[in-house]
Design a protein around this motif. Structure first.
Motif, PDB file in Angstrom:
ATOM      1  N   VAL A 132       0.836  -1.203   0.000  1.00 17.57           N
ATOM      2  CA  VAL A 132       0.000   0.000   0.000  1.00 17.57           C
ATOM      3  C   VAL A 132       0.872   1.254   0.000  1.00 17.57           C
ATOM      4  N   ALA A 133       1.941   1.250   0.783  1.00 16.63           N
ATOM      5  CA  ALA A 133       2.830   2.415   0.837  1.00 16.63           C
ATOM      6  C   ALA A 133       3.472   2.669  -0.518  1.00 16.63           C
ATOM      7  N   PHE A 134       3.881   1.610  -1.200  1.00 15.44           N
ATOM      8  CA  PHE A 134       4.457   1.773  -2.530  1.00 15.44           C
ATOM      9  C   PHE A 134       3.492   2.515  -3.452  1.00 15.44           C
ATOM     10  N   LEU A 135       2.255   2.069  -3.465  1.00 14.70           N
ATOM     11  CA  LEU A 135       1.263   2.720  -4.324  1.00 14.70           C
ATOM     12  C   LEU A 135       0.936   4.133  -3.865  1.00 14.70           C
ATOM     13  N   ALA A 136       0.751   4.304  -2.571  1.00 13.37           N
ATOM     14  CA  ALA A 136       0.387   5.628  -2.054  1.00 13.37           C
ATOM     15  C   ALA A 136       1.492   6.636  -2.323  1.00 13.37           C
ATOM     16  N   LEU A 137       2.733   6.196  -2.253  1.00 11.80           N
ATOM     17  CA  LEU A 137       3.858   7.121  -2.461  1.00 11.80           C
ATOM     18  C   LEU A 137       4.159   7.377  -3.932  1.00 11.80           C
ATOM     19  N   THR A 138       3.823   6.424  -4.790  1.00 10.58           N
ATOM     20  CA  THR A 138       4.132   6.602  -6.204  1.00 10.58           C
ATOM     21  C   THR A 138       2.958   7.095  -7.034  1.00 10.58           C
ATOM     22  N   THR A 140       0.243   9.499  -6.129  1.00 10.62           N
ATOM     23  CA  THR A 140      -0.412  10.388  -5.176  1.00 10.62           C
ATOM     24  C   THR A 140      -1.347  11.424  -5.804  1.00 10.62           C
ATOM     25  N   MET A 141      -1.485  11.447  -7.095  1.00 15.45           N
ATOM     26  CA  MET A 141      -2.329  12.470  -7.692  1.00 15.45           C
ATOM     27  C   MET A 141      -3.802  12.066  -7.696  1.00 15.45           C
ATOM     28  N   GLY A 142      -4.669  13.034  -7.560  1.00 15.11           N
ATOM     29  CA  GLY A 142      -6.103  12.805  -7.674  1.00 15.11           C
ATOM     30  C   GLY A 142      -6.621  11.757  -6.718  1.00 15.11           C
ATOM     31  N   TYR A 143      -7.437  10.853  -7.237  1.00 17.82           N
ATOM     32  CA  TYR A 143      -8.070   9.853  -6.382  1.00 17.82           C
ATOM     33  C   TYR A 143      -7.083   8.797  -5.891  1.00 17.82           C
ATOM     34  N   TYR A 144      -5.875   8.775  -6.411  1.00 17.33           N
ATOM     35  CA  TYR A 144      -4.897   7.794  -5.956  1.00 17.33           C
ATOM     36  C   TYR A 144      -4.494   8.008  -4.501  1.00 17.33           C
ATOM     37  N   CYS A 145      -4.669   9.217  -3.989  1.00 20.71           N
ATOM     38  CA  CYS A 145      -4.274   9.455  -2.592  1.00 20.71           C
ATOM     39  C   CYS A 145      -5.171   8.682  -1.625  1.00 20.71           C
ATOM     40  N   THR A 146      -6.275   8.139  -2.085  1.00 20.32           N
ATOM     41  CA  THR A 146      -7.115   7.303  -1.217  1.00 20.32           C
ATOM     42  C   THR A 146      -6.579   5.875  -1.116  1.00 20.32           C
ATOM     43  N   THR A 147      -5.520   5.585  -1.859  1.00 21.11           N
ATOM     44  CA  THR A 147      -4.916   4.252  -1.827  1.00 21.11           C
ATOM     45  C   THR A 147      -4.586   3.824  -0.412  1.00 21.11           C
ATOM     46  N   GLY A 148      -4.135   4.750   0.408  1.00 16.91           N
ATOM     47  CA  GLY A 148      -3.773   4.425   1.786  1.00 16.91           C
ATOM     48  C   GLY A 148      -4.910   3.814   2.583  1.00 16.91           C
ATOM     49  N   LEU A 149      -6.141   4.147   2.225  1.00 14.33           N
ATOM     50  CA  LEU A 149      -7.292   3.595   2.941  1.00 14.33           C
ATOM     51  C   LEU A 149      -7.447   2.085   2.735  1.00 14.33           C
ATOM     52  N   SER A 150      -6.845   1.567   1.680  1.00 18.36           N
ATOM     53  CA  SER A 150      -6.973   0.129   1.422  1.00 18.36           C
ATOM     54  C   SER A 150      -6.266  -0.706   2.489  1.00 18.36           C
TER      55      SER A 150
END
Length: 190
Positions: A132-138, A140-150
């Motif tokens: 999740v951190a990999f995705l959230a950090l890479t 981060t634009m738009g709706y991708y910043c909600t990745t951390g909620l997963s």
């Protein structure tokens, strides 16, 4: 996407037949392409491919990674670094293939599935957090910043097999894309 990436890694870990799992992902990637194109482009084309193709490439990469890396060495209880590094090149090659094929989430999905897989023996929080951190950090634009909620549903996973809804999830992806396409048509008045 992180939750599906986790599920793909789990599927690879727990499947009885990895070759059949890879073939199943390829078949559903092909089945899903037309609904994906219609839902997002309104026509069939090759400008952008669906996530099932990316997951197929990710699992194919895991398969070759395992073949190259080999078994744990008896004397050390660890994998050979001399074989692990070439195995990582396969992951990179499949990630680049996803990029060149314009598959959904490209490099990010391939690497995320790999991280969930390679950290399979780590403490559960670390395993979940790394992907999740990999995705959230890479992303981060738009709706991708909600990745951390997963991370929340991933941490709730108990490591046990679910209710046997495997086929529902395979059918859901192309099915929901067809529904989105029909809604798009209805809203546009066609």
């Amino acid at each position: 996407m992180p939750i599906f990436s986790f599920c793909i890694a789990e599927g690879y870990i727990h499947t009885r037949d990895r070759k059949k799992y890879i073939l199943r992902l390829l078949i559903f990637a092909l089945i899903s392409e037309i609904p994906f194109d219609l839902a997002f482009e309104g026509k069939i084309g090759l400008s952008h491919q669906n996530i099932m193709l990316t997951f197929f490439l990710a699992v194919l990469a895991l398969y070759f990674f395992d073949l190259i890396r080999g078994e744990v060495k008896e004397d050390t209880g660890k994998y050979s670094m001399g074989r692990t590094i070439p195995g990582i090149f396969v992951i990179v090659a499949m990630a680049v293939a996803a990029l060149l094929l314009k598959a959904d989430y490209t490099i990010f999905a391939v690497v995320t599935v790999f991280l969930f897989y390679v950290f399979k023996d780590a403490k559960y929080f670390i395993r979940s957090a790394v992907g999740v951190a990999f995705l959230a950090l890479t992303r981060t634009m738009g709706y991708y910043c909600t990745t951390g909620l997963s991370i929340i549903p991933l941490l709730l996973y108990n490591g046990k097999r679910g209710r046997g809804l495997k086929w529902l999830f395979y059918v859901f992806y192309p099915g929901h894309l067809l529904v989105l396409y029909v809604i798009k048509l209805a809203l546009s008045g066609q």
